[in-house]
Design a protein around this motif. Structure first.
Motif, PDB file in Angstrom:
ATOM      1  N   LEU A 185       0.820  -1.212   0.000  1.00  0.00           N
ATOM      2  CA  LEU A 185       0.000   0.000   0.000  1.00  0.00           C
ATOM      3  C   LEU A 185       0.854   1.261   0.000  1.00  0.00           C
TER       4      LEU A 185
ATOM      5  N   VAL B 156      -8.445   3.925  -4.891  1.00  0.00           N
ATOM      6  CA  VAL B 156      -8.474   2.551  -5.378  1.00  0.00           C
ATOM      7  C   VAL B 156      -7.474   1.695  -4.607  1.00  0.00           C
ATOM      8  N   ALA B 157      -6.306   2.259  -4.261  1.00  0.00           N
ATOM      9  CA  ALA B 157      -5.312   1.481  -3.511  1.00  0.00           C
ATOM     10  C   ALA B 157      -5.842   1.131  -2.124  1.00  0.00           C
ATOM     11  N   PHE B 158      -6.457   2.107  -1.447  1.00  0.00           N
ATOM     12  CA  PHE B 158      -7.028   1.799  -0.130  1.00  0.00           C
ATOM     13  C   PHE B 158      -8.176   0.813  -0.261  1.00  0.00           C
TER      14      PHE B 158
ATOM     15  N   LYS C  98      -8.340  -1.605  -2.387  1.00  0.00           N
ATOM     16  CA  LYS C  98      -7.805  -2.955  -2.540  1.00  0.00           C
ATOM     17  C   LYS C  98      -7.229  -3.484  -1.233  1.00  0.00           C
ATOM     18  N   TYR C  99      -6.451  -2.641  -0.532  1.00  0.00           N
ATOM     19  CA  TYR C  99      -5.682  -3.172   0.587  1.00  0.00           C
ATOM     20  C   TYR C  99      -6.433  -3.126   1.909  1.00  0.00           C
ATOM     21  N   VAL C 100      -7.371  -2.199   2.096  1.00  0.00           N
ATOM     22  CA  VAL C 100      -8.019  -2.055   3.407  1.00  0.00           C
ATOM     23  C   VAL C 100      -9.418  -2.656   3.414  1.00  0.00           C
ATOM     24  N   THR C 101     -10.235  -2.338   2.398  1.00  0.00           N
ATOM     25  CA  THR C 101     -11.591  -2.898   2.349  1.00  0.00           C
ATOM     26  C   THR C 101     -11.780  -3.609   1.013  1.00  0.00           C
ATOM     27  N   PRO C 102     -11.182  -4.807   0.830  1.00  0.00           N
ATOM     28  CA  PRO C 102     -11.191  -5.429  -0.503  1.00  0.00           C
ATOM     29  C   PRO C 102     -12.574  -5.859  -0.965  1.00  0.00           C
ATOM     30  N   THR C 103     -13.492  -6.150  -0.041  1.00  0.00           N
ATOM     31  CA  THR C 103     -14.788  -6.697  -0.466  1.00  0.00           C
ATOM     32  C   THR C 103     -15.902  -5.671  -0.455  1.00  0.00           C
ATOM     33  N   ASP C 104     -15.629  -4.435  -0.016  1.00  0.00           N
ATOM     34  CA  ASP C 104     -16.704  -3.431   0.077  1.00  0.00           C
ATOM     35  C   ASP C 104     -16.792  -2.527  -1.139  1.00  0.00           C
ATOM     36  N   PHE C 105     -15.704  -2.346  -1.876  1.00  0.00           N
ATOM     37  CA  PHE C 105     -15.658  -1.520  -3.089  1.00  0.00           C
ATOM     38  C   PHE C 105     -15.967  -0.047  -2.830  1.00  0.00           C
ATOM     39  N   ILE C 106     -15.816   0.406  -1.586  1.00  0.00           N
ATOM     40  CA  ILE C 106     -16.127   1.808  -1.285  1.00  0.00           C
ATOM     41  C   ILE C 106     -15.225   2.731  -2.098  1.00  0.00           C
TER      42      ILE C 106
ATOM     43  N   GLN D  58     -13.556   2.215  -4.865  1.00  0.00           N
ATOM     44  CA  GLN D  58     -13.788   2.207  -6.310  1.00  0.00           C
ATOM     45  C   GLN D  58     -15.022   3.026  -6.664  1.00  0.00           C
ATOM     46  N   ILE D  59     -16.088   2.916  -5.830  1.00  0.00           N
ATOM     47  CA  ILE D  59     -17.295   3.691  -6.124  1.00  0.00           C
ATOM     48  C   ILE D  59     -17.022   5.179  -5.947  1.00  0.00           C
TER      49      ILE D  59
END
Lengths: 176, 104
Positions: free
Chosen positions: B6, B49-51, B53-61, B63-64
């Motif tokens: 990260l 996008v980096a956070f 991937k590394y912090v909340t990989p399944t929430d997509f916050i 990316q949205i």
């Protein structure tokens, strides 16, 4: 978290491309060259999003930034610049003041980054394969109100840009 | 140390943001300032996008959020260019030092 050698090579290549092209955006003396390097920055950034398992964002980046925004800026430049494009993108008198402010921002970032416990916040899970269906479901359920507001914002920006860029004489003719 | 973490993305994002900020503060052409603001918004997107991937990989916050940032950036470029064209029509200049109507 183990990363493959290809990801490492891709990250450093893309990072160098992004930083070099962004530096050339700022230091190019011709504004059209600046926009070309801006497009290069955006495309390299789409590749960086692929290394971050964000394939939908990478596609949107290429479509919106490298496609739409760069073309729009080039159109804007062609509408407002004179025929001679040399020395259209110079620095103003605040070169050293600006450099000082930027150095301060970098120092602040370094201080706060040094005080952050990065290793603790990293989650163990991996990003699921194929992000589009998750993003689509979230945009239509949990984030539907921001989604609609974004649509409204785009509509307002469209109308506002037409009204602002419209020629006054054309408006007078249409009023007759 | 041959692994991308990260921190690598955060450092890249901070450097890109600094380059954009330097351009915003020191460029003379209004269009150049607009495209440097785009560089800063893109640095923010890398962070989001980096956070994500590394912090909340399944929430997509993240990316949205970055989709919304891209939307707002596109709207900003449209309106910003329209304003610059409208000012150019009045003043025949895009030099930001000439735009001093509000200064007295």
């Amino acid at each position: 978290m183990e990363t493959s050698i290809y990801t490492v090579v891709a990250f450093y290549g893309l990072a160098l491309t992004i930083l070099g092209a962004a530096t050339l955006v700022v230091f190019a003396r011709n504004i059209v060259h600046s926009v070309l390097f801006l497009a290069l920055t955006f495309i390299a950034m789409a590749g960086l999003f692929l290394t971050l398992d964000a394939d939908f964002i990478a596609a949107v980046q290429v479509l919106v930034y490298a496609g739409a925004v760069c073309i729009m800026v080039v159109f804007g430049i062609m509408l407002i610049q004179r025929a001679d494009m040399k020395a259209t993108n110079l620095f103003n008198r605040q070169l050293f003041t600006g450099g000082g402010v930027v150095a301060l921002v970098v120092a602040l970032c370094a201080v706060f980054a040094g005080r952050t416990a990065w290793a603790e916040m990293v989650a163990a899970e991996a990003v699921p394969e194929g992000t589009v269906q998750f993003i689509g479901a979230l945009l239509m359920s949990k984030y539907v109100i921001p989604f609609e507001v974004a649509a409204l914002l785009l509509l307002v920006a469209l109308i506002g840009a037409i009204v602002l860029a419209r020629d006054e004489e054309v408006k007078a003719d249409a009023g007759d | 140390m041959l692994a991308i973490s990260l921190t690598h993305y955060v450092v890249l994002s901070a450097l890109l943001f600094s380059i954009g900020l330097f351009g915003v503060l020191t460029k003379r052409n209004a269009v150049a300032v607009l495209i440097c603001i785009e560089l800063m918004l893109n640095a923010v997107n890398i962070n989001l996008v980096a956070f994500s991937k590394y912090v909340t990989p399944t929430d997509f916050i993240g990316q949205i959020f970055s989709i919304f940032v891209i939307t707002v950036a596109a709207a900003e470029v449209g309106v910003g260019l329209a304003i610059i064209i409208a000012i150019y029509r009045n003043r025949l200049s895009v030099n930001l030092d000439d735009f001093d109507w509000l200064k007295w």
